[in-house]
Design a protein around this motif. Sequence first.
Motif, PDB file in Angstrom:
ATOM      1  N   ALA A 512       0.839  -1.205   0.000  1.00 55.91           N
ATOM      2  CA  ALA A 512       0.000   0.000   0.000  1.00 55.91           C
ATOM      3  C   ALA A 512       0.868   1.247   0.000  1.00 55.91           C
ATOM      4  CB  ALA A 512      -0.928  -0.010   1.216  1.00 55.91           C
ATOM      5  N   ASP A 513       1.939   1.242   0.801  1.00 52.08           N
ATOM      6  CA  ASP A 513       2.840   2.393   0.856  1.00 52.08           C
ATOM      7  C   ASP A 513       3.560   2.604  -0.468  1.00 52.08           C
ATOM      8  OD1 ASP A 513       3.917   4.493   2.579  1.00 52.08           O
ATOM      9  OD2 ASP A 513       5.835   3.468   2.338  1.00 52.08           O
ATOM     10  N   LEU A 514       3.763   1.521  -1.196  1.00 52.44           N
ATOM     11  CA  LEU A 514       4.439   1.598  -2.493  1.00 52.44           C
ATOM     12  C   LEU A 514       3.459   1.800  -3.643  1.00 52.44           C
ATOM     13  CD1 LEU A 514       7.033  -1.277  -1.952  1.00 52.44           C
ATOM     14  CD2 LEU A 514       7.504   1.182  -2.017  1.00 52.44           C
ATOM     15  N   GLU A 515       2.197   2.075  -3.288  1.00 51.53           N
ATOM     16  CA  GLU A 515       1.136   2.393  -4.245  1.00 51.53           C
ATOM     17  C   GLU A 515       0.886   1.261  -5.238  1.00 51.53           C
ATOM     18  OE1 GLU A 515       2.020   6.182  -6.018  1.00 51.53           O
ATOM     19  OE2 GLU A 515       2.200   7.191  -4.077  1.00 51.53           O
ATOM     20  N   VAL A 516       0.924   0.052  -4.727  1.00 50.00           N
ATOM     21  CA  VAL A 516       0.606  -1.119  -5.550  1.00 50.00           C
ATOM     22  C   VAL A 516      -0.879  -1.435  -5.382  1.00 50.00           C
ATOM     23  CG1 VAL A 516       1.036  -3.587  -5.917  1.00 50.00           C
ATOM     24  CG2 VAL A 516       2.930  -2.050  -5.357  1.00 50.00           C
ATOM     25  N   THR A 517      -1.581  -1.570  -6.483  1.00 47.84           N
ATOM     26  CA  THR A 517      -3.011  -1.866  -6.443  1.00 47.84           C
ATOM     27  C   THR A 517      -3.234  -3.316  -6.038  1.00 47.84           C
ATOM     28  OG1 THR A 517      -3.496  -0.245  -8.167  1.00 47.84           O
ATOM     29  CG2 THR A 517      -5.139  -1.969  -7.783  1.00 47.84           C
ATOM     30  N   LYS A 518      -4.001  -3.498  -4.983  1.00 44.77           N
ATOM     31  CA  LYS A 518      -4.328  -4.835  -4.481  1.00 44.77           C
ATOM     32  C   LYS A 518      -5.816  -5.070  -4.627  1.00 44.77           C
ATOM     33  CE  LYS A 518      -4.511  -5.309   0.004  1.00 44.77           C
ATOM     34  NZ  LYS A 518      -5.924  -5.667   0.316  1.00 44.77           N
ATOM     35  N   ILE A 519      -6.165  -6.266  -5.051  1.00 45.69           N
ATOM     36  CA  ILE A 519      -7.571  -6.668  -5.130  1.00 45.69           C
ATOM     37  C   ILE A 519      -7.754  -7.855  -4.196  1.00 45.69           C
ATOM     38  CG2 ILE A 519      -9.392  -7.588  -6.620  1.00 45.69           C
ATOM     39  CD1 ILE A 519      -7.985  -6.122  -8.957  1.00 45.69           C
ATOM     40  N   ASP A 520      -8.776  -7.798  -3.348  1.00 43.86           N
ATOM     41  CA  ASP A 520      -9.004  -8.855  -2.369  1.00 43.86           C
ATOM     42  C   ASP A 520     -10.053  -9.841  -2.857  1.00 43.86           C
ATOM     43  OD1 ASP A 520      -7.149  -8.082  -0.499  1.00 43.86           O
ATOM     44  OD2 ASP A 520      -8.524  -6.783   0.597  1.00 43.86           O
ATOM     45  N   LEU A 521      -9.664 -11.107  -2.926  1.00 41.54           N
ATOM     46  CA  LEU A 521     -10.595 -12.210  -3.180  1.00 41.54           C
ATOM     47  C   LEU A 521     -10.791 -12.918  -1.846  1.00 41.54           C
ATOM     48  CD1 LEU A 521      -8.962 -13.684  -6.421  1.00 41.54           C
ATOM     49  CD2 LEU A 521     -10.701 -11.900  -6.267  1.00 41.54           C
ATOM     50  N   LEU A 522     -11.894 -12.637  -1.190  1.00 42.26           N
ATOM     51  CA  LEU A 522     -12.107 -13.156   0.164  1.00 42.26           C
ATOM     52  C   LEU A 522     -12.926 -14.440   0.123  1.00 42.26           C
ATOM     53  CD1 LEU A 522     -12.649  -9.642   0.686  1.00 42.26           C
ATOM     54  CD2 LEU A 522     -11.735 -10.652   2.745  1.00 42.26           C
ATOM     55  N   GLY A 523     -12.341 -15.500   0.642  1.00 42.28           N
ATOM     56  CA  GLY A 523     -13.051 -16.760   0.716  1.00 42.28           C
ATOM     57  C   GLY A 523     -14.112 -16.706   1.801  1.00 42.28           C
ATOM     58  N   LEU A 524     -15.380 -16.856   1.413  1.00 46.64           N
ATOM     59  CA  LEU A 524     -16.487 -16.779   2.363  1.00 46.64           C
ATOM     60  C   LEU A 524     -17.122 -18.163   2.477  1.00 46.64           C
ATOM     61  CD1 LEU A 524     -17.885 -14.647   4.123  1.00 46.64           C
ATOM     62  CD2 LEU A 524     -19.529 -14.309   2.278  1.00 46.64           C
ATOM     63  N   LYS A 525     -16.955 -18.759   3.656  1.00 45.96           N
ATOM     64  CA  LYS A 525     -17.444 -20.119   3.890  1.00 45.96           C
ATOM     65  C   LYS A 525     -18.947 -20.224   3.625  1.00 45.96           C
ATOM     66  CE  LYS A 525     -15.627 -22.060   7.534  1.00 45.96           C
ATOM     67  NZ  LYS A 525     -15.383 -22.444   8.954  1.00 45.96           N
ATOM     68  N   THR A 526     -19.682 -19.169   3.939  1.00 42.18           N
ATOM     69  CA  THR A 526     -21.134 -19.212   3.786  1.00 42.18           C
ATOM     70  C   THR A 526     -21.540 -19.401   2.330  1.00 42.18           C
ATOM     71  OG1 THR A 526     -21.372 -17.800   5.724  1.00 42.18           O
ATOM     72  CG2 THR A 526     -23.285 -17.991   4.293  1.00 42.18           C
ATOM     73  N   LEU A 527     -20.800 -18.808   1.410  1.00 41.32           N
ATOM     74  CA  LEU A 527     -21.121 -19.006  -0.010  1.00 41.32           C
ATOM     75  C   LEU A 527     -20.944 -20.468  -0.400  1.00 41.32           C
ATOM     76  CD1 LEU A 527     -19.523 -15.828  -1.647  1.00 41.32           C
ATOM     77  CD2 LEU A 527     -21.943 -16.279  -1.202  1.00 41.32           C
ATOM     78  N   THR A 528     -19.914 -21.108   0.159  1.00 47.03           N
ATOM     79  CA  THR A 528     -19.724 -22.537  -0.087  1.00 47.03           C
ATOM     80  C   THR A 528     -20.906 -23.327   0.471  1.00 47.03           C
ATOM     81  OG1 THR A 528     -17.330 -22.207   0.098  1.00 47.03           O
ATOM     82  CG2 THR A 528     -18.130 -24.470   0.230  1.00 47.03           C
ATOM     83  N   ASN A 529     -21.356 -22.962   1.671  1.00 48.26           N
ATOM     84  CA  ASN A 529     -22.512 -23.632   2.278  1.00 48.26           C
ATOM     85  C   ASN A 529     -23.758 -23.478   1.412  1.00 48.26           C
ATOM     86  OD1 ASN A 529     -21.430 -22.415   5.501  1.00 48.26           O
ATOM     87  ND2 ASN A 529     -20.945 -24.349   4.527  1.00 48.26           N
ATOM     88  N   ILE A 530     -23.965 -22.271   0.911  1.00 45.91           N
ATOM     89  CA  ILE A 530     -25.151 -22.005   0.090  1.00 45.91           C
ATOM     90  C   ILE A 530     -25.127 -22.853  -1.180  1.00 45.91           C
ATOM     91  CG2 ILE A 530     -26.260 -20.255  -1.359  1.00 45.91           C
ATOM     92  CD1 ILE A 530     -25.472 -18.195   0.813  1.00 45.91           C
ATOM     93  N   LYS A 531     -23.977 -22.872  -1.835  1.00 46.37           N
ATOM     94  CA  LYS A 531     -23.879 -23.632  -3.085  1.00 46.37           C
ATOM     95  C   LYS A 531     -24.022 -25.128  -2.832  1.00 46.37           C
ATOM     96  CE  LYS A 531     -21.019 -24.161  -7.189  1.00 46.37           C
ATOM     97  NZ  LYS A 531     -19.743 -23.770  -7.855  1.00 46.37           N
ATOM     98  N   ASP A 532     -23.376 -25.622  -1.751  1.00 44.36           N
ATOM     99  CA  ASP A 532     -23.487 -27.043  -1.426  1.00 44.36           C
ATOM    100  C   ASP A 532     -24.930 -27.426  -1.100  1.00 44.36           C
ATOM    101  OD1 ASP A 532     -20.812 -27.336  -1.809  1.00 44.36           O
ATOM    102  OD2 ASP A 532     -20.280 -27.457   0.310  1.00 44.36           O
ATOM    103  N   THR A 533     -25.641 -26.531  -0.433  1.00 40.45           N
ATOM    104  CA  THR A 533     -27.039 -26.806  -0.083  1.00 40.45           C
ATOM    105  C   THR A 533     -27.905 -26.923  -1.327  1.00 40.45           C
ATOM    106  OG1 THR A 533     -26.778 -25.630   2.014  1.00 40.45           O
ATOM    107  CG2 THR A 533     -29.027 -25.968   1.229  1.00 40.45           C
ATOM    108  N   LEU A 534     -27.668 -26.031  -2.277  1.00 41.66           N
ATOM    109  CA  LEU A 534     -28.484 -26.001  -3.491  1.00 41.66           C
ATOM    110  C   LEU A 534     -27.988 -26.958  -4.575  1.00 41.66           C
ATOM    111  CD1 LEU A 534     -29.026 -22.140  -3.719  1.00 41.66           C
ATOM    112  CD2 LEU A 534     -30.731 -23.855  -3.097  1.00 41.66           C
TER     113      LEU A 534
END
Length: 1024
Positions: A512-534
């Motif tokens: 961040a201090d070096l002004e590098v653009t970061k994109i966060d891909l956040l693993g959300l367990k609940t989305l896995t639960n939703i997909k597994d349920t359906l």
Amino acid sequence: MGDFVHLHLHTEYSLGDSIVRMDALMDEIKNFGMRAVAVTDHGTLGGVHKFWSSAKQHGIKPIIGCEIYVNGEEKKRNHLTVIAKNKNGYLSIVKALNSMAKSGKKFLEDKDVFEMKDVMILSGCMNGKIPRFILSGEISKARNTAQSYLERFGEDFYIEIMRTGFKEQKDLNMDLLDLAKELNIKVVATNDIHFIKKTDALSHGLFVSMGRNMRWDGTFAYGSDEYYLKSPDEMKVLFDDLPSAIENTLEISSKCTDYDLKPDLNLPLLSEDDCKTIRNAIDLEKLDDQKLTRVKKELKLIESKRFCTYFLTVSNIIRIAEKLGILIGPGRGSSVSSLVSYLLGITSIDPLKYDLLFERFLNESRTGDPDIDIDIEDDQRGTLISALSQNYGVDHIAQVGAYGTLGSRAVVRSAGKSLGLSDRVIEDIAWRVSGYGTISEALSKNQELKKISQSVELRNLMDYSVKLEGLVHHKTTHAAGIIISKEEIKDKMPLTFDGQRWITEFDMESLADLEVTKIDLLGLKTLTNIKDTLGSATREDLMRIPIDDPRIYDILRKGNTVGIFQLESTSATSLTKKLSPENFNDVIALLSLNRPGPMYSGVADEYVRRRHGGSVMKDDFGLDSILKDTYGMMIYQEQIMKIANDVAGFSGEKADMFRKSISKKDPVLMEELRSDFVKGCVANGYVESKALRLFETISNFASYGFNKSHSVAYAYITVWTAYLKATKPAEFISSLMNSNISEPAKLLMYEKELNKLSIKLLPPDINESKTFFYSDTKAVRIGFAAIKGVGTNLGRVIEEERSKERFENFQDFVSRTRKKINVKALESLILSGTFDSTDPNRKYLMDNLEMIVDLASGGLKIIQQQLFENGSKASLPSSENYPDYDLNEKMKLQRQYLEIGLNLANSDGFSRVIESGFGKVSFQIFENEGKIFATDGENEVAFSYSEPLKEGETYEGDFIYKNGNMILSKLTKSSEKTYIYIKDPTEMQEYMQRIVEMKGHHVIFKFEDLSLTLDDKTLKEEEY
């Protein structure tokens, strides 16, 4: 004072080897009056940005270098000190180390070093190539090597001389000086620094032993206490016979110019004109007037700040993910307030529908790139990153690196082990220091800890732990961050390679201090639960779920929040029941209020009172149009911005600045904006005193205001999970159990929820179970991976073999899997009841396990017994009438491998304790963010107790609930122990008959501060 520069120094980023912290280093350098210092960590540049930044803040000139590894005789790694003269030299080292990382090699060749530009070379420590040749008597090889470096680097090659107290080093130095004189090479004095003060030598010795997982012998790590940061005067005395070696440190420093560490990375363009591409993708002509006005406003800012490529990159990532069938969340954070994000498919929520303000996300005063985070299924991050690597090129994408530090519990455990303390003592101390910011804080606030730490061995443990706490300990990968670049990242910054993809050596803060653009891909367990349920699902499918379905709100009003996103904790469940949500807007408010600030301040309770008509506040300020949906209370940050905009006439940008200033309690900015706010209100018809009262009212609420955009997005996930629990309960709970398959406490909680829902939990079965839990509409079957000692890989082995043919019995199973499953795993399967359907006698299988395994392997042991013992033929006994374990023993053994499926009932449960103030509870413990929690299978509570308890074990105890605190007053039973509390030692006789009944348990009598253990009929005082 400043006439010497240290050029060979290791910081804590020489992992496991140095205890030099950046700021402490710079403080000491400044104290010595030194003007410059170099960093030369072992084989890494991971710490150079923090080194550079700290040096700059202290007014010290930073010199960037690295102690690299080069190929030596018999493939041994030799050390070589490399100093960068400028940015080009720094990048030269970066490229060489990155090339080595990708190739999988552990060292560079001389030719790789010779290709470096704008660097200076120092011959290294005693493990350097030239010193090693000399030490092994190969002077000609040393000469030839020195000659080759001299020819390549000329005046930028130096012979390095150290004087750290070794006899062989003295002899080596004489030969090095002769060689330098013979070849006319300059010499330079260094000290190979690994700690700052001489008194740190023993702490360093222990630290190195900890890193190697070895018992510490109480000596210095490298046989000397001289590897500390010597003052210039000390170095001049040490080299009084060789003043040129001191002077040459200044020469080297003077050759180094300031470094620009910024990698200057740019996102890859997706078209010749990305802004035009966005406009075409949105299709402005199809928008109604309201949306068109909003989109034009957003695009004007996005284009002026050159953010078009960023938006298209995020949109492209989501497109790639959805093409792979990966489920993406509806949005996250303030980006949900952007209509452009919605129309590009970045989010799936129309911000106009919920009156979300774009300025909360972006405005003219914002610096840096936007911050759009993406929620995805937690088990699909690797799949998506691999796809992005293919799309952009492996050298154009990297995961963000991170560093783990020695926290208070970790340092106590590691130091205690190296000091040779018993596991019980270590765990006791680790327990006592948890929950505090630092060990020093624990010692100052926990009097019992302070008291027991007076013994010599524990005083040593605490003293060393305080010194070593917080040091960088290991490298890891950031949970979410990636960077994508048009340029090849490997040429721009230090990286490591894991065999598939690059990982940055700089952490998130440095990037961040070096002004590098970061994109966060956040693993959300609940989305896995939703997909597994359906079974399968897309965002479009989820957005079609009726969020006004009454079954959703029926579940929430009843407080059936186990498995419900964001609402599983005890406090969240309590607030949900009190608020009693009836619609989606209530859920948005609920998530905003379910935070420590509103909960502890009384704001949440006041909202509940107003929600149910128990409290009414007059609208003194004419804000009904803004606050009517929240009963006259400011619970969203956007409401504060709206007031500043509508009442004080602030622009959207200034309204966001106003929000930030009062939320963060910035006194200077608050005072400046107070004046502007009051003036604006007066201009809109307010009297000054009323305007000031409104400002104070906003200030009081601002600390508790939450980002409505984020609440809206996550409220969707909350109602989706409630809907699935209402419509597909077995499938939903089964998915939750799979997501927490290695957490016994969570599994117990979900088992209890199944019981409440009248859904059966079926035991593991060798012919029916799968690797993971699975369900039909009426039952959930336990999966193999839930059994301790079996796990996912063996579960798949069993499934694969069974797909050929079902198992007839245990012997058939062993004969078909003997090469893939070991005896320990077989014991786990037997005692967990997995073979009960084919071989119901568990004791028979355990008693004859060795013979069954031997027979499946050809009966070699039986043959040997016949040949060499009494010659009688051994054979399996009949299982008919073979005595099995009694029920208690069977359950006790099963609990060691599988905590669920035992149908054990809690005496009370924490809900009852909270209601009545006391009660007996069966529970398990787990740690989360440094705090200890207990679960009864339904509720989770933070609690306090005077002694350490193990995770994963079932306990029973008496609890007291007082002033909002849950206290374990008496521990009465664990898996292996029964605790008896007596007022007088003479009472022990009364318990002797009861002790006989407690077969298989240690019995511990608790009398005041004394613990007495009865084990094998021997009474002994508990050892501390």
